[in-house]
Design a protein around this motif. Structure first.
Motif: not given
Length: 127
Positions: A26-34, A58-61, A65-69, A76-80
């Motif tokens: 990801g990039g800057p702000g990914v952790v904050r958004k997650a 879990l798939d829906e979330a 989360l992928t969209k939120a970040m 998708w892998g990071l979100a999972r």
């Protein structure tokens, strides 16, 4: 009045999603958004012992989360991975587990994979 349940969930989101799971992703702000997403996630979605229902939630979330970040390049892998860590930690948290009955889903939960865990699993099966 302070909503203690929300306070516990927000704190757990902050503790579960540190820089380590998102390192080099990801990039800057990914952790904050997650963390923001996880702090408000309805954990009732994950209280099913039915593996299919749990995976669907879990798939829906994961998609949410992928969209939120975005647009910081989160995958998708990071979100999972982040979700798996957070949900597992929430299931171990006395207050959150008591409220949302996450212990029902222990058998359906995925193991959050990192390079050390993946290496150990491969070694255990002879690869």
């Amino acid at each position: 009045m302070i909503d203690m349940l929300a306070a516990h969930q927000t704190r757990l989101a902050r503790l579960s999603v540190g820089p380590s799971p998102a390192r080099n992703q990801g990039g800057p702000g990914v952790v904050r958004k997650a963390r923001q997403y996880l702090a408000t996630l309805d954990l009732r979605r994950f209280s099913s012992a039915d593996g299919r229902r749990y995976r669907q939630a879990l798939d829906e979330a994961t998609e949410e989360l992928t969209k939120a970040m975005q647009p910081k390049g989160a995958t998708w892998g990071l979100a999972r991975k982040v979700l798996n860590i957070f949900i597992r930690d929430a299931a171990y948290h006395v207050v959150l587990n008591s409220e949302f009955r996450l212990d029902r889903a222990h058998g359906a939960m995925e193991l959050p994979l990192d390079s050390l865990t993946a290496t150990a699993l491969k070694k255990s099966v002879g690869r």
